[in-house]
Design an enzyme around this catalytic site. Structure first.
Site, PDB file in Angstrom:
ATOM      1  N   ASP A 476       0.822  -1.207   0.000  1.00 23.90           N
ATOM      2  CA  ASP A 476       0.000   0.000   0.000  1.00 23.90           C
ATOM      3  C   ASP A 476       0.857   1.259   0.000  1.00 23.90           C
ATOM      4  O   ASP A 476       0.414   2.315  -0.448  1.00 23.90           O
ATOM      5  CB  ASP A 476      -0.916   0.021   1.221  1.00 23.90           C
ATOM      6  CG  ASP A 476      -1.987  -1.060   1.166  1.00 23.90           C
ATOM      7  OD1 ASP A 476      -1.750  -2.080   0.499  1.00 23.90           O
ATOM      8  OD2 ASP A 476      -3.039  -0.891   1.787  1.00 23.90           O
ATOM      9  N   GLU A 545      -4.923  -4.896  -7.192  1.00 26.01           N
ATOM     10  CA  GLU A 545      -5.880  -5.649  -6.380  1.00 26.01           C
ATOM     11  C   GLU A 545      -7.245  -4.981  -6.485  1.00 26.01           C
ATOM     12  O   GLU A 545      -7.410  -3.822  -6.132  1.00 26.01           O
ATOM     13  CB  GLU A 545      -5.425  -5.759  -4.922  1.00 26.01           C
ATOM     14  CG  GLU A 545      -4.982  -4.466  -4.258  1.00 26.01           C
ATOM     15  CD  GLU A 545      -4.495  -4.682  -2.840  1.00 26.01           C
ATOM     16  OE1 GLU A 545      -3.446  -5.318  -2.682  1.00 26.01           O
ATOM     17  OE2 GLU A 545      -5.168  -4.203  -1.900  1.00 26.01           O
TER      18      GLU A 545
END
Length: 904
Positions: A476, A545
């Site tokens: 992230d 994702e």
């Protein structure tokens, strides 16, 4: 430093992975008494170059062991009342295998396992026998979670400060401590906390295990050898692109003299028919890099090399490297490594998106996020079954965010041609320095060596696998300058051959630069037309994702994982906390998903109705996701370069993020992906009503005919048009056949579209059926959150509920092969006398008790048939998975009564 005998030396090398337990049984007995381990000692070979994995352990909580470490780690210690554990086992994995707790995958059983039991260290103890002490002996291990004190024959040889981190690799020279006959190694394993340790966590994928996976989850090896050890052997390949006509190989290895005297070693080896050899003078305890290049070994310059390709693009040949170190003509050590020859590049395109190419050919990476078993239990058959499912779905990539699997996983990926994207995970210690207010402690000075050793170990372990095409050093968030340098230094030292990506999100790091990836979601429900927008998670760039969130499994699986009361709540109460979805407060309920299901299809009338609507919704949504990215892969502007479905599978019984469930059953999400990723595929575009043919094959195709027919829900035809003479280039190119009009007279609010693609001989090569609405889903883009975009009005698909019931006949027969596999052939036919099609006709292979036979691979499924139409489907499976039962097939559908017919 800690005290150890002078002759015990510790070598920290660079190869590591997470290994997993060898059984998937969970046990069913609550409160069972700890069984006696009765573990046989591991018999260690005395052959130079041999490696012997310890076969298992006796384990026990330190809260129940009062004896000193010297006693616990000495041969003959009774270990009375200890639990047996496999060679790769977490603490909880061993206790589940021993039947101490009820099945944690069912209901809320996992909540009943006391976490306090795993907040103290646990002993892992194993005995091994050595036939003689003439050879040197080493302990070689990794996969310790989270850290350990290590003892051999009553002596401590390493402390937790030295053996810390799930990915660090350790080699301890224990020659001076090993005795002829019985020996003992013991690990005192420390509790794991992913926010404090560089190990692994489960983020928001599933309810985390109470022991946080503490244990030893990779093989502990006993290595034997002579005075000179060979380590770090690998092959650097340079393939000439685009010709692929030649390849240069450079062989490198470390020759290490572990003796107290100078020696001259002969290092010899071979790759294919090419052999090479060199003498190496080594002072006492000296290490030298031995290198063989085409400049000195002409045979390492290959002409017409066998090139490795991803699945669907070519074959997957592998080469073998064999090395031997000899001293005075006596073998001291041996090495064997497989490798592949291929070229991977991943530059940023003009839009800043990362565009992968393999061997000079660009490709759209289509993949899924991988989850191991929640308790890290390793079952090679179960892993291979899932990778075969990935191929069946037309995927070419698996992303591993943390939980980087053991060598066997990458061996399988090499063999099947599945690309892999391993990397560090988010939301815990790994990103503690860079994720702001997110989870994970900031790093201390002690963490940097662990991180560097982890990166070095993973790089050394993965670099020769042709399936590995990148390493994501962030997820992230990208690492800061100091952490990035820590990683990059280790990668460079390991001769890492592949692109290094700063993060899975749209982040940059000082040296690696922009990631070229995006992590804009969605992670919760959005409508199918979302995917066609070239913004947020839509079909542009590389989405690392993304998915429409919940994936409700089949009714068979739901009944295996939830109580009747929980199943009742599932369809009745959208706001209820769902234990089997996620521990995250964002994803704790099915409120967004259920609102869409009721708003588009109508409120569920019962559990069966809820599940059938879920399968229909998941099919259309997953199909649209992959179709949108497939159509956009060769766009001139803002092309789609990669998409990773979040997730491919789940590590437990889940309602959340999965193309296939824990038991490998297949529902709407699975078959929607399979349909979208056909090699040659006709599809409808939700954004502009175009009918497009996508060619995922390498060769161009011509002479195609695409026909589109629109029907009301009662089967009345309202539109029919064909486009002939279509040609489509290869490698993911697409061609627009025609565009449907914005309105069609007499079409019902809910309507059906049947698309059929035929080749030049008139043979059907692709068929695709959509349920659509004249009232589209409307997205509120202005209020997009990190996990979804709200829908302000839903498409009206409620007309499907009024479709007439139609009869479907089914016949089936089975042929058993000589390879242990069987094939059942099923023909289903709509025998109705009216016009109404049988929508979403599903066929399940079941045993005599009606239980699904799994895993299976269908040629096609969840098909829609108009009156008089038939479809012949085949399913392959292991004959043994019938467990002696005669096969049967269960046929059901949206508007078809369920029936089961024999398939003998």
């Amino acid at each position: 430093m800690f005290h150890r005998p002078a002759s015990v030396r510790r070598f920290v090398t660079t190869a590591v992975a997470l290994g997993l337990l060898s059984t998937l049984s969970t046990g069913a007995r609550a409160g069972a008494r700890a069984p006696e381990p009765h573990l046989r000692p591991t018999t260690v070979s005395s052959t130079a170059g041999s490696t012997t994995a310890l076969t298992g352990y006796a384990i026990q909580s330190t809260a129940k062991v009062n004896d000193a470490a010297a006693a616990v780690s000495s041969p003959g210690y009774p270990a009375s009342g200890w639990y047996p554990a496999g060679a790769r086992s977490t603490v909880l994995g061993a206790l589940l295998a021993g039947g101490k707790y009820a099945d944690p995958f069912y209901s809320t059983n996992q909540q009943k396992i006391p976490k306090a039991d795993f907040q103290v260290p646990w002993w892992y103890r194993s005995d091994f026998t050595v036939p003689d002490t003439s050879a040197r002996t080493y302990l070689d291990f990794s996969g310790v979670i989270s850290a350990a004190d290590v003892f051999v024959n009553g002596r401590q040889i390493a402390k937790t400060a030295d053996v810390a981190g799930a990915y660090t690799h350790h080699e301890l020279d224990v020659t001076s401590l090993v005795r002829e006959g019985a020996n003992t190694v013991a690990f005192r394993i420390q509790p794991n906390n992913p926010n404090k340790n560089l190990t692994m966590g489960w983020i928001d994928w599933l309810e985390p295990p109470p022991d946080q996976n503490m244990g030893i989850v990779r093989d502990v090896l006993v290595r034997r050898g002579g005075p000179v050890a060979l380590r770090d052997a690998h092959v650097i390949t340079r393939l000439d692109v685009p010709s692929l006509a030649t390849a240069d190989l450079t062989v490198k290895a470390q020759a290490r003299n572990d003796s107290d005297a100078a020696v001259t070693a002969t290092v010899s080896g071979s790759v294919g028919a090419t052999s090479f050899s060199r003498s190496v003078a080594l002072a006492a305890h000296e290490t030298k890099t031995v290198t063989f290049t085409p400049a000195d070994i002409p045979g390492l310059h290959l002409t017409s090399p066998q090139v490795w390709w991803p699945a669907g693009m070519g074959a997957q040949p592998l080469y073998a490297l064999d090395l031997t170190a000899s001293v005075s003509e006596t073998i001291s050590d041996t090495v064997h490594e497989n490798f592949g020859i291929r070229d991977v590049r991943a530059p940023l395109n003009s839009d800043g998106a990362r565009q992968y190419s393999v061997n000079g050919r660009r490709l759209l990476l289509k993949g899924g996020g991988w989850s191991p078993d929640e308790f890290l239990r390793w079952d090679p058959t179960y892993v291979e079954d899932r990778l075969r499912y990935a191929l069946d779905l037309g995927l070419n990539t698996i992303r591993l965010e943390g939980h980087i699997e053991p060598d066997e996983f990458f061996d399988l990926a090499d063999r099947y041609g599945i690309l892999t994207l391993p990397g560090w995970e988010c939301c815990n210690k790994w990103e503690g320095n860079v994720n702001g207010s997110g989870s994970g402690d900031e790093w201390t000075a002690a963490d940097y060596p662990i991180a560097k050793a982890s990166m070095a170990a993973e790089a050394a372990r993965l670099r020769d696998h042709p399936s590995v095409v990148s390493f994501l050093i962030g997820s992230d968030f990208a690492p800061d300058a100091m952490i990035e340098k820590t990683y990059l230094d280790a990668l460079k030292a390991a001769d890492w051959p592949n692109p290094v990506v700063a993060a899975a999100s749209d982040k940059s790091s000082p040296v690696s630069g922009s990631s070229g990836m995006k992590m804009t979601g969605p992670y919760d429900w959005i409508p199918p037309n979302y995917w066609y927008a070239k913004r947020e998670g839509g079909a542009t760039g590389f989405n690392s994702e993304t998915s429409g969130g919940p994936d409700i499994p089949t009714l068979d699986t739901l009944r295996r994982m939830m109580t009747p009361a929980e199943l009742d709540t599932l369809w009745k109460n959208p706001g209820a906390k769902q234990y089997h979805r996620s521990p995250s407060s964002v994803f704790g309920t099915l409120k967004i998903y259920d609102a869409a299901l009721a708003g588009r299809y109508g409120a569920p009338t019962g559990l069966t109705d809820y599940v059938r609507k879920a399968q229909l919704a998941q099919y259309e949504n997953v199909r649209a996701q992959f179709e949108a990215y497939g159509r956009g892969a060769t766009d001139a502007s803002k092309p789609a370069t990669g998409v990773v479905y979040w997730m491919f599978n789940s590590g437990w019984t889940s309602l959340h993020w999965q193309l296939l469930d824990r038991y490998l059953d297949q529902g709407g999400a699975y078959f929607g992906a399979k349909k979208a990723n056909e090699p040659l595929h006709v599809q409808y575009s939700y954004d502009n009503r175009s009918v497009v043919v996508v060619n995922n094959r390498h060769a161009a195709v011509s002479g195609l005919t695409a026909r589109v027919t629109l029907f009301t829900t009662d089967g009345t035809q309202k539109y029919d048009k064909s486009a002939t003479g279509l040609s489509v280039a290869g490698d993911g190119a697409h061609s627009t056949a025609l565009t449907l009009p914005s309105s069609v007279s007499g079409l019902s609010t809910t309507y059906l579209a049947r698309l059929v693609l035929t080749d030049s001989a008139g043979k059907e090569v692709s068929r695709n059926v959509y349920w659509l609405s004249t009232r589209p889903d409307t997205l509120d883009w202005a209020h997009t959150d990190w996990y979804y975009t709200p829908t302000t009005s839903y498409a009206d698909l409620k007309g499907l509920g009024s479709m007439a019931r139609v009869p479907v006949s089914a016949t089936a027969s089975t042929t058993a092969g000589t390879d242990g596999a069987s094939t059942t052939t099923v023909t289903v036919r709509n025998t109705g006398s009216g016009r109404t099609p049988s929508l979403f006709t599903d066929v399940h292979l079941v045993d005599s008790k009606g239980k699904p036979v799994l895993p299976v691979q269908w040629s096609d499924n969840e098909v829609s048939l108009w009156p008089g139409e038939s479809a012949t489907l085949t399913v392959t499976y292991r004959t043994a998975d019938l467990h002696g039962s005669a096969p049967r097939v269960r046929v059901s559908g949206w508007n078809t009564a369920e029936q089961t017919v024999p398939a003998t």
